[in-house]
Design a protein around this motif. Structure first.
Motif, PDB file in Angstrom:
ATOM      1  N   GLN A  66       0.837  -1.200   0.000  1.00  0.00           N
ATOM      2  CA  GLN A  66       0.000   0.000   0.000  1.00  0.00           C
ATOM      3  C   GLN A  66       0.873   1.251   0.000  1.00  0.00           C
ATOM      4  O   GLN A  66       0.580   2.223  -0.701  1.00  0.00           O
ATOM      5  N   VAL A  70       0.974   4.341  -2.800  1.00  0.00           N
ATOM      6  CA  VAL A  70       0.870   5.761  -2.440  1.00  0.00           C
ATOM      7  C   VAL A  70       2.105   6.522  -2.929  1.00  0.00           C
ATOM      8  O   VAL A  70       1.996   7.625  -3.483  1.00  0.00           O
ATOM      9  N   ALA A  73       2.072   6.885  -6.855  1.00  0.00           N
ATOM     10  CA  ALA A  73       0.859   7.463  -7.447  1.00  0.00           C
ATOM     11  C   ALA A  73       1.106   8.799  -8.155  1.00  0.00           C
ATOM     12  O   ALA A  73       0.622   8.995  -9.276  1.00  0.00           O
TER      13      ALA A  73
END
Length: 108
Positions: A66, A70, A73
């Motif tokens: 995760q 992030v 991105a």
């Protein structure tokens, strides 16, 4: 066909092992970079699956993945992140299915 699949799978495992042996990065850092690269190239679920075992072996967690999503991105954009999350989910589902089949065969 199974022999061809084994040949490809074995070759990819050897490439991953060679990458781990020859990189100056620690194995955990290397796998974080590989996962980020998979996101960047819009890799299919099978590519994530092929790297999942090694990633888990070096301590990569769901939280790490995760965090990678992030972190990359702003570079790769929303469409790649959404695609990566979906592909990761499909790879995880496939892995769970394979494990269930293996357990059923072992019991039967």
């Amino acid at each position: 066909m199974a022999d061809e699949e084994d040949l490809v799978s074995d070759t990819l495992a050897q490439i991953t092992a060679a990458s781990l042996e020859r990189s100056t990065l620690e194995p955990r850092e290397l796998m974080l970079a590989r996962i980020a690269a998979l996101v960047a190239v819009d890799a299919p679920p099978a590519s994530y699956l092929l790297n999942a075992g090694t990633a888990m072996d070096v301590g990569i967690t769901l939280e790490d993945v995760q965090g990678i999503l992030v972190a990359v991105a702003p570079i790769v954009g929303t469409p790649r992140i959404v695609a990566a999350a979906g592909n990761l989910g499909r790879a995880l589902g496939f892995a769970i299915e394979l494990e269930a089949e293996a357990e059923a065969e072992a019991e039967g």
